[in-house]
Design an enzyme around this catalytic site. Sequence first.
Site, PDB file in Angstrom:
ATOM      1  N   ARG A 164      -0.034  -6.200 -21.270  1.00 49.84           N
ATOM      2  CA  ARG A 164       1.012  -6.326 -22.284  1.00 49.84           C
ATOM      3  C   ARG A 164       0.869  -7.669 -22.994  1.00 49.84           C
ATOM      4  NH1 ARG A 164       7.295  -6.261 -20.691  1.00 49.84           N
ATOM      5  NH2 ARG A 164       6.869  -8.359 -19.947  1.00 49.84           N
ATOM      6  N   HIS A 182      13.323 -17.814  -3.221  1.00 46.29           N
ATOM      7  CA  HIS A 182      11.998 -18.122  -2.672  1.00 46.29           C
ATOM      8  C   HIS A 182      11.826 -17.494  -1.287  1.00 46.29           C
ATOM      9  CE1 HIS A 182       8.555 -20.365  -1.263  1.00 46.29           C
ATOM     10  NE2 HIS A 182       9.251 -20.630  -0.177  1.00 46.29           N
ATOM     11  N   GLU A 225      11.113   0.430 -25.537  1.00 52.60           N
ATOM     12  CA  GLU A 225      12.244  -0.239 -24.878  1.00 52.60           C
ATOM     13  C   GLU A 225      13.376  -0.512 -25.866  1.00 52.60           C
ATOM     14  OE1 GLU A 225      10.919  -3.957 -23.129  1.00 52.60           O
ATOM     15  OE2 GLU A 225       9.446  -4.266 -24.713  1.00 52.60           O
ATOM     16  N   ARG A 237      21.464  -7.208 -19.534  1.00 55.22           N
ATOM     17  CA  ARG A 237      20.928  -6.856 -18.219  1.00 55.22           C
ATOM     18  C   ARG A 237      21.164  -7.950 -17.175  1.00 55.22           C
ATOM     19  NH1 ARG A 237      14.363  -6.760 -19.602  1.00 55.22           N
ATOM     20  NH2 ARG A 237      13.909  -7.436 -17.504  1.00 55.22           N
ATOM     21  N   ARG A 293       2.252  -8.309 -16.871  1.00 56.16           N
ATOM     22  CA  ARG A 293       3.133  -9.197 -17.655  1.00 56.16           C
ATOM     23  C   ARG A 293       2.390 -10.517 -17.850  1.00 56.16           C
ATOM     24  NH1 ARG A 293       7.529  -6.801 -14.305  1.00 56.16           N
ATOM     25  NH2 ARG A 293       9.149  -6.040 -15.723  1.00 56.16           N
ATOM     26  N   ASN A 327      14.162  -1.263 -18.348  1.00 54.52           N
ATOM     27  CA  ASN A 327      15.014  -2.452 -18.154  1.00 54.52           C
ATOM     28  C   ASN A 327      15.669  -2.838 -19.476  1.00 54.52           C
ATOM     29  OD1 ASN A 327      13.719  -2.296 -15.737  1.00 54.52           O
ATOM     30  ND2 ASN A 327      12.433  -4.100 -16.038  1.00 54.52           N
ATOM     31  N   ASP A 328      14.851  -2.911 -20.514  1.00 52.84           N
ATOM     32  CA  ASP A 328      15.410  -3.259 -21.818  1.00 52.84           C
ATOM     33  C   ASP A 328      16.002  -2.048 -22.522  1.00 52.84           C
ATOM     34  OD1 ASP A 328      15.235  -6.066 -22.329  1.00 52.84           O
ATOM     35  OD2 ASP A 328      13.066  -5.850 -22.218  1.00 52.84           O
ATOM     36  N   CYS A 370       7.334   1.683 -17.058  1.00 53.32           N
ATOM     37  CA  CYS A 370       7.080   0.468 -16.290  1.00 53.32           C
ATOM     38  C   CYS A 370       8.344  -0.336 -16.021  1.00 53.32           C
ATOM     39  CB  CYS A 370       6.029  -0.397 -16.971  1.00 53.32           C
ATOM     40  SG  CYS A 370       6.497  -0.865 -18.643  1.00 53.32           S
TER      41      CYS A 370
HETATM   42  C1  PEP Z   1      11.305  -3.363 -19.380  1.00 49.70           C
HETATM   43  O1  PEP Z   1      11.985  -3.852 -20.296  1.00 49.70           O
HETATM   44  O2  PEP Z   1      11.607  -2.310 -18.799  1.00 49.70           O
HETATM   45  C2  PEP Z   1      10.081  -4.049 -18.914  1.00 49.70           C
HETATM   46  C3  PEP Z   1       9.283  -3.483 -18.038  1.00 49.70           C
HETATM   47  O3  PEP Z   1       9.838  -5.284 -19.418  1.00 49.70           O
HETATM   48  P1  PEP Z   1      10.489  -6.643 -18.907  1.00 49.70           P
HETATM   49  O4  PEP Z   1      11.279  -6.315 -17.656  1.00 49.70           O
HETATM   50  O5  PEP Z   1       9.353  -7.556 -18.673  1.00 49.70           O
HETATM   51  O6  PEP Z   1      11.342  -7.010 -20.080  1.00 49.70           O
HETATM   52 MG    MG Z   2      11.192  -5.406 -21.568  1.00 42.62          MG
END
Ligand code: PEP
Ligand code: MG
Length: 575
Positions: free
Chosen positions: A329, A186, A428, A462, A293, A451-452, A500
């Site tokens: 999304r 926070h 992803e 992750r 998101r 990220n995924d 993204c």
């Molecule tokens: C991703 O997976 O890169 C992504 C942007 O989605 P999230 O981080 O919300 O899973």
């Molecule tokens: Mg994702």
Amino acid sequence: MKGIGASPGIAIAKAFVIKHEEIKVNTDKIDDIQNELDRLADALEKSKDQLKKIHEQAVIELGDEEARIFAAHLMVLDDPEYVGQIQEAIKNQSISADNGIKQITDMFVGIFESMDDEYMKERAADIKDVGGRLIRNSLGIKDQDLGAINEDSIIIAYDLTPSDTATMNKQKVLGFATDIGGRTSHTAIMARSLEIPAVLGLKNVTHDTKDGDIVIVDGIDGVVVVNPDEKTMDEYLTKKSEYEAFVKELAQLKDLPAVTLDGHEVELVGNIGTPKDVEGVLRNGGTGVGLYRTEFLYMDSDKMPDEEKQFKAYKEVLESMDGHPVIIRTLDIGGDKKLPYLQLDEEMNPFLGLRAVRLCFVEKNLFKTQLRAILRAGVYGNAHIMFPMISNVTEVKQAKAILEECKEELRNENISFDENIKVGIMVEIPSAAVTADIIASEVDFFSIGTNDLCQYALAVDRMNETVSYLYQPLTPAILRLVKMVIDASHDVEGKFTGMCGELAGDPRAALILLGLGLDEFSMSASSVPQIKKIIRSVNFKDAQEIAKKALGLSTEEEVLAMVGEELEKLDIKLI
Ligand code: PEP
Ligand code: MG
């Protein structure tokens, strides 16, 4: 002292130390139970009065959204479950009011902390904050008045509670340094939104600093210096003015396009979680939203948000973006994110299970409600729909068929909506990346979710620290997948590829992604100026060469070393 740089910048001022004392509760057996129940009632009243004042102040200073947390605190104090259990503990165990509050608060904090869900874990901090206030009031312990700080100060604390940050005099607080906390705490989030430097997780800063000490907070490198000598002070004064000049230079780029020296233009846009985040995107010169998101709309609520509520949120974002593209999304729940009002079976591998669009196919009504809301909001701006966690072209067709059903319904109901809304997918899952050529003709755009994609392509959880060394977004495996997706979209007239995932805002990746032909970079708003600066400093044809070079290397280490040299040649510093 070395800690975690949680909000960039350099601040120099006198220390204002918030003492962190373990409050001792009275653990004796008590005879006069009524007296303890009265003390509890008094403490509840006092706490509610304080929180009402804090809430009012927060609405004025921080806005409705940030202030909501205090409305939630007030709700805890009115929660019959929480208060009832404290009363029961006092009566049944003949214990003091403060002891009862502590026991029940600790119990609830434990329950929330043990939940898998990040959002629920954060609620534990709120209950701790409220419970602490209640105990202090039951014991007549006064809070330090942070609103009364009247000279430039650095706040030194064990940790900062939401009530601390809301009540402090923000004109006079120039920086934070705390014993605990990390980049997502926070305190870190508050520091970044107030744009003041912060170093967290210093372990002993409250112990090693006294009120009135001169403190330097270097939020860039995560360093705190107490009572610096003259030479150190001079060094930091220089670093401070260099940093401020750099920020000013970046700010001047705000209204300029993200275009290379030889005229190749890309879009730099923001990732948002709530309509309120749009302000940061615009302030940093983002020209759209590359990822909205929508999960937060669902998680911030105790029941499924209806079409109207969603429509209003999407419309607000579209209107504030004033015609710029906004990629909304559809719900990405499952995996680590749960909804309290949606019962799902336990899964052995939730990240490989009923997540995102897969869940939406099962909960078709939920999906259709969201699609209808987006379609209707589309009338008020430039909306794009994006489906997450797509594995193959069949799923794309299935999602589009449901979208068509929604359009047909709206037509029959005579409700206006965006007939030509653009439709894309997140890439992803590796299978979607390697079949991007098959999928391209079905969509208007791709957005790569690194990220995924890294998690699935590299088989690295992750969130698992022990294997995080394998989480390498610039490793050749990922770069090849990224190239496949971009090339597949460009092979079909009029399609584009964005990104993204976090990699899009990583300055070390910018030259390579640009060179690979990425059309749109979507990131946290505060990263936009720096990525823009890199793009405006280079020729597209040179970036293409750098990308080609990166694809010829064998490891992420080699890629990082090469990029480091290229950035140096361009005389680009990173913050
Ligand atoms: C991703 O997976 O890169 C992504 C942007 O989605 P999230 O981080 O919300 O899973
Ligand atoms: Mg994702």
